[in-house]
Design an enzyme around this catalytic site. Structure first.
Site, PDB file in Angstrom:
ATOM      1  NE  ARG A  93      -2.288  -2.092   3.041  1.00 10.37           N
ATOM      2  CZ  ARG A  93      -2.819  -2.239   4.238  1.00 10.37           C
ATOM      3  NH1 ARG A  93      -3.901  -1.957   4.794  1.00 10.37           N
ATOM      4  NH2 ARG A  93      -2.201  -2.850   5.209  1.00 10.37           N
ATOM      5  CD  GLN A  94       4.531   2.158   3.851  1.00 14.20           C
ATOM      6  OE1 GLN A  94       5.476   3.199   3.455  1.00 14.20           O
ATOM      7  NE2 GLN A  94       4.293   1.321   4.661  1.00 14.20           N
ATOM      8  CG  HIS A 127      -2.832  -1.963  -2.726  1.00 13.73           C
ATOM      9  ND1 HIS A 127      -4.168  -2.073  -2.342  1.00 13.73           N
ATOM     10  CD2 HIS A 127      -2.563  -0.736  -2.690  1.00 13.73           C
ATOM     11  CE1 HIS A 127      -4.712  -0.907  -2.210  1.00 13.73           C
ATOM     12  NE2 HIS A 127      -3.739   0.015  -2.475  1.00 13.73           N
ATOM     13  CE  LYS A 190     -13.354   4.521   0.855  1.00 14.41           C
ATOM     14  NZ  LYS A 190     -12.697   3.813   1.591  1.00 14.41           N
TER      15      LYS A 190
HETATM   16  C1  R5P Z   1      -7.301   0.348  -0.109  1.00 18.92           C
HETATM   17  O1  R5P Z   1      -7.051   0.766  -1.111  1.00 18.92           O
HETATM   18  C2  R5P Z   1      -7.462  -1.063  -0.316  1.00 18.92           C
HETATM   19  O2  R5P Z   1      -7.931  -1.931  -1.247  1.00 18.92           O
HETATM   20  C3  R5P Z   1      -8.340  -1.846   1.013  1.00 18.92           C
HETATM   21  O3  R5P Z   1      -9.662  -1.297   0.708  1.00 18.92           O
HETATM   22  C4  R5P Z   1      -7.973  -1.000   2.235  1.00 18.92           C
HETATM   23  O4  R5P Z   1      -6.520  -1.441   2.480  1.00 18.92           O
HETATM   24  C5  R5P Z   1      -8.849  -1.817   3.293  1.00 18.92           C
HETATM   25  O5  R5P Z   1      -8.347  -1.064   4.717  1.00 18.92           O
HETATM   26  P1  R5P Z   1      -9.383  -1.281   6.035  1.00 18.92           P
HETATM   27  O6  R5P Z   1      -9.744  -2.696   6.046  1.00 18.92           O
HETATM   28  O7  R5P Z   1      -8.489  -0.846   6.939  1.00 18.92           O
HETATM   29  O8  R5P Z   1     -10.350  -0.258   5.749  1.00 18.92           O
END
Ligand code: R5P
Length: 310
Positions: A93-94, A127, A190
């Site tokens: 994610r980074q 990701h 969102k």
């Molecule tokens: C975000 O872009 C990912 O695809 C996930 O939606 C995210 O990492 C989910 O994180 P959390 O369960 O903390 O909301």
């Protein structure tokens, strides 16, 4: 072909080895008293095609270090080719500078894996697909979409399903599942209009009366999916279920999902299930062992991996 299992996900490594009808290579991957990682491969690997299985899940840094040191041991043991099989690629994610003076840690991890001695990488539902370009060695990125689609077909037979992306960034992934099932797609947008004002969830698509299935790559705190499920129900959906590849499930995520409107959350075993996950009534696991095993067999035979998804 040899398979070495690090410690993050031994059950998955054992299931993959069983599928390939191979024993796991004998090795000791343990800690010194000060928690330094020590690796000793107890079999000759000279000239072998070796696959190291390790998800870099919690504790991410320890598991990453185990992987790096195992790769180094195999390279120094004269393995012919080493494939890092990383079903869950932590730090993914980074993948960009999120602000001034921030790192691109996914790139750093890619450099470390390469420098440590990997000749190729096999992973799943990265990701961001462009992380493949952070490596200058071949990367095979497997998809859970076929596995999810088959399971949805069996489990939701006769129901009026609609696939939902929990955010705009996940549309491509969700569309992949919707296309396989030939069903409609909705998107949750969102939006935070102003700083300090709570997020508004706009559902794009008519979900009234539909059995909605949210598809995502990672569930971490569970916030995205629980809020998404609540928004779907508020917008008239008959039910909200979830399919996610990587069940990171940090902190109170399992409890949050248990008390949410999520009918059932299906995750894979890219990350091993904790006891809380095992006993949770609305979480189940699907195994990726056959898919990983088949991809490894094809890499070893030099045959096509992408045709697994045709
Ligand atoms: C975000 O872009 C990912 O695809 C996930 O939606 C995210 O990492 C989910 O994180 P959390 O369960 O903390 O909301």
């Amino acid at each position: 072909m040899k398979i070495v299992a690090c410690n993050s996900n031994r059950p998955l490594a054992e299931a993959v080895a069983a599928k390939l009808n191979l024993p796991l290579t004998r090795a000791a991957i343990r800690r010194f008293a000060d928690m330094e990682v020590f690796v000793e491969i107890h079999e000759n690997v000279r000239g072998e095609d070796v696959f190291v299985i390790q998800s870099t899940c919690y504790p991410a840094n320890d598991n990453l270090m185990e992987l790096l040191i195992t790769l180094d041991a195999l390279r120094r043991g004269s393995a012919r080719r080493v494939t890092a099989v990383v079903p869950y690629f932590g730090y993914a994610r980074q993948d960009r500078k999120s602000g001034p003076r921030t790192p691109i840690s996914a790139k750093l991890v890619a450099n470390l894996i390469t420098e440590a001695g990997a000749n190729r990488v096999l992973t799943m539902d990265l990701h961001a697909g462009q992380i493949q370009g952070f490596f200058d060695i071949p990367v095979d990125n497997l998809f859970a979409a076929p596995l999810f689609s088959r399971d949805i077909q069996e489990r939701y037979r006769g129901r009026d399903i609609m696939i939902v992306s929990p955010d705009v960034g996940g549309v491509l992934r969700a569309r992949g599942v919707a296309a396989r099932l030939n069903c409609d797609l909705a998107i949750i947008d969102k939006r935070r209009e102003r700083a300090g004002v709570s997020e508004v969830m706009n559902v794009i698509g008519d979900v009234r009366g539909r059995d909605c299935i949210l598809v995502d790559d990672i569930v971490d705190s569970g916030g995205t999916l629980c809020n998404g499920a609540a928004a779907l129900i508020e917008n008239g959906a008959r039910s909200a279920s979830v399919y996610v590849t990587h069940g990171v499930l940090s902190g109170g995520a399992v409890a949050r999902i248990a008390s949410s409107p999520v009918e059932m959350m299906t995750i894979t075993d890219s990350i091993p299930a904790t006891e809380a996950v095992r006993v949770a009534e609305n979480i189940r696991q699907l195994t990726i062992a056959p898919l990983l095993a088949e991809a490894m067999r094809r890499i070893s035979d030099e045959s096509s991996v992408s045709s697994l998804f045709d």
